[in-house]
Design a protein around this motif. Sequence first.
Motif, PDB file in Angstrom:
ATOM      1  N   TYR A 196       0.857  -1.194   0.000  1.00 41.92           N
ATOM      2  CA  TYR A 196       0.000   0.000   0.000  1.00 41.92           C
ATOM      3  C   TYR A 196       0.887   1.237   0.000  1.00 41.92           C
ATOM      4  CZ  TYR A 196       0.757   0.562   5.083  1.00 41.92           C
ATOM      5  OH  TYR A 196       1.322   0.738   6.325  1.00 41.92           O
ATOM      6  N   SER A 198       2.164   4.570   1.488  1.00 36.75           N
ATOM      7  CA  SER A 198       2.242   5.286   2.764  1.00 36.75           C
ATOM      8  C   SER A 198       2.507   6.764   2.479  1.00 36.75           C
ATOM      9  CB  SER A 198       3.381   4.686   3.595  1.00 36.75           C
ATOM     10  OG  SER A 198       3.553   5.424   4.774  1.00 36.75           O
ATOM     11  N   ARG A 199       1.668   7.615   3.087  1.00 39.30           N
ATOM     12  CA  ARG A 199       1.847   9.058   2.920  1.00 39.30           C
ATOM     13  C   ARG A 199       1.711   9.712   4.288  1.00 39.30           C
ATOM     14  NH1 ARG A 199      -1.815   8.159  -1.549  1.00 39.30           N
ATOM     15  NH2 ARG A 199      -0.733   8.334  -3.540  1.00 39.30           N
ATOM     16  N   THR A 202       5.601  11.462   8.879  1.00 41.40           N
ATOM     17  CA  THR A 202       6.923  10.822   8.770  1.00 41.40           C
ATOM     18  C   THR A 202       7.432  10.348  10.129  1.00 41.40           C
ATOM     19  OG1 THR A 202       7.917  13.000   8.942  1.00 41.40           O
ATOM     20  CG2 THR A 202       7.672  12.100   6.712  1.00 41.40           C
ATOM     21  N   GLN A 204       5.690   8.387  12.115  1.00 46.40           N
ATOM     22  CA  GLN A 204       5.022   7.129  12.510  1.00 46.40           C
ATOM     23  C   GLN A 204       6.069   6.018  12.733  1.00 46.40           C
ATOM     24  OE1 GLN A 204       2.994   4.969   9.212  1.00 46.40           O
ATOM     25  NE2 GLN A 204       3.272   6.856   8.047  1.00 46.40           N
ATOM     26  N   ARG A 206       6.182   2.972  11.924  1.00 50.47           N
ATOM     27  CA  ARG A 206       6.479   2.065  10.803  1.00 50.47           C
ATOM     28  C   ARG A 206       7.615   2.609   9.924  1.00 50.47           C
ATOM     29  NH1 ARG A 206       0.966   0.953  11.440  1.00 50.47           N
ATOM     30  NH2 ARG A 206       0.519  -1.281  11.562  1.00 50.47           N
ATOM     31  N   LEU A 207       7.888   3.917  10.020  1.00 52.17           N
ATOM     32  CA  LEU A 207       8.988   4.520   9.247  1.00 52.17           C
ATOM     33  C   LEU A 207      10.239   4.693  10.107  1.00 52.17           C
ATOM     34  CD1 LEU A 207       7.028   7.251   7.223  1.00 52.17           C
ATOM     35  CD2 LEU A 207       7.641   4.934   6.516  1.00 52.17           C
ATOM     36  N   ASN A 219       6.080  -5.196   7.419  1.00 50.27           N
ATOM     37  CA  ASN A 219       4.663  -4.877   7.570  1.00 50.27           C
ATOM     38  C   ASN A 219       3.811  -5.762   6.656  1.00 50.27           C
ATOM     39  OD1 ASN A 219       2.296  -3.607   8.246  1.00 50.27           O
ATOM     40  ND2 ASN A 219       2.661  -1.821   6.968  1.00 50.27           N
ATOM     41  N   GLU A 256      11.337   0.575   1.134  1.00 49.04           N
ATOM     42  CA  GLU A 256      10.162   1.068   0.399  1.00 49.04           C
ATOM     43  C   GLU A 256       9.528  -0.053  -0.428  1.00 49.04           C
ATOM     44  OE1 GLU A 256      10.899   4.655  -1.960  1.00 49.04           O
ATOM     45  OE2 GLU A 256       9.679   3.777  -3.557  1.00 49.04           O
ATOM     46  N   HIS A 276       5.697  -0.047   0.387  1.00 48.07           N
ATOM     47  CA  HIS A 276       4.971   1.039   1.052  1.00 48.07           C
ATOM     48  C   HIS A 276       4.760   2.197   0.075  1.00 48.07           C
ATOM     49  CE1 HIS A 276       5.730   0.046   5.599  1.00 48.07           C
ATOM     50  NE2 HIS A 276       4.628  -0.515   5.125  1.00 48.07           N
ATOM     51  N   ASN A 277       4.993   1.907  -1.225  1.00 52.25           N
ATOM     52  CA  ASN A 277       4.884   2.972  -2.221  1.00 52.25           C
ATOM     53  C   ASN A 277       4.180   2.500  -3.485  1.00 52.25           C
ATOM     54  OD1 ASN A 277       5.263   5.633  -3.019  1.00 52.25           O
ATOM     55  ND2 ASN A 277       7.095   5.085  -4.202  1.00 52.25           N
TER      56      ASN A 277
END
Length: 378
Positions: A196, A198-199, A202, A204, A206-207, A219, A256, A276-277
């Motif tokens: 998915y 991710s936007r 920054t 969060q 998960r990053l 993830n 990514e 994630h992109n």
Amino acid sequence: MNKISRRNFNKKLSTGLLGTTLIGYMPLSFGITNNEKKSLGIALVGLGSYSTYQLAPALQDTSFCHLSAIVTGTKDKEQIWKDKYNLAENCIYNYENFDTIISNDAVDIVYVVLPNSMHADFSIRAAKAGKHVICEKPMAINVSECDAIIDACKKEGVKLSVGYRMQSDPYTNEVKKYVREKTFGSVRHVSSTAAYISRGNTQQWRLNRALSGGGALMNMGVYAIQTSIYGTGYNPISISAQKFSTRPEYFKNTDETITAQMEFPSGAVANMFTSHNASGNRMRVSCDNGWFELEPAHSYGPISGRTSNGNTIYFPHKSQQALQMDDFAKHILLGTANVAPGEMGKRDMIIVEAIYKSIAENGKKQLLDLGTMGIVTK
Ligand code: NAD
């Protein structure tokens, strides 16, 4: 029960030493009644988005377990959850006093729903408190942490499961059946995509590599690993992987996009894609005499599937999380299969580490010797 006898009781349950007493734990739906517990109490640790919007609502729809306690680091959430779920005053914990849960008979299972790097610590503390453990996916951030969780649960005589909800979903069992029975012939190729975009925030976790242990692979990637395995029926014997980055300013220290190719002992091969992109939620299995596919393949549902003979794969939708938690409770109460044991989480982490190693060695093939580790046949 005092805290020591409670601990021993869970231990006896999980090692089968209670013998016929287990019968007393059978739920009403099995036609047996007595004064023993018929539903196990679950404490959710970490009241973030997954606990709030999936697990707690699902626990209103379970038959063999229920929400009995919460563990939160956010004071404001205590009263809100207490009121909403009618929780007892002595069933509200924070991260500091969590270990006192050892003396709470209302809690049988601790469900760890925290950022990945915190899974091992809280799972081990839960085991030491004599509670059965569900640890969210990915099980931990490396194989040695998985070992530490498994060892702690063994030592304390408690059961351990990973939050792999798809292992309780009827679509997954249908896929396993097609593979096992060769409904479309032998499996030649599996393609799996779990991704998915991710936007935004920054900050969060998960990053943040220290908290997530990685990025897309940790993830969504574990779903692509899992579908490759139940799509072929085997653990991979080798893996090669590549990493891609187009937004390095956003994905500063987490991956990514990752692709990987796996070989299986049957001769089947799999391609997996996680990101994630990019968006994608699919598995397709190509066999000698046809194919079948799920899309979406691993969202909360409803899942949707079709086959090369023009049929749709359909099951009425039920909360995967409710099925998953009931499966684990039934495993404890009735001795049914543990459909997502700790060994499965550890196996997937071995594969994750092999993927990172392959990327570090410019895509070099990594050989794996997993045997049947983590493969559950019911
Ligand atoms: P989230 O960010 O929504 O919630 C994380 C929770 O951890 C919050 O309550 C937060 O307050 C708490 N926390 C404690 N210490 C923290 C710290 N140092 N940094 C950040 N948060 C901290 O995350 P989530 O989506 O609920 O994910 C939690 C776990 O559940 C992860 O391991 C994730 O992989 C897993 N998960 C699994 C599924 C699934 O389908 N099985 C779906 C979503 C999430």
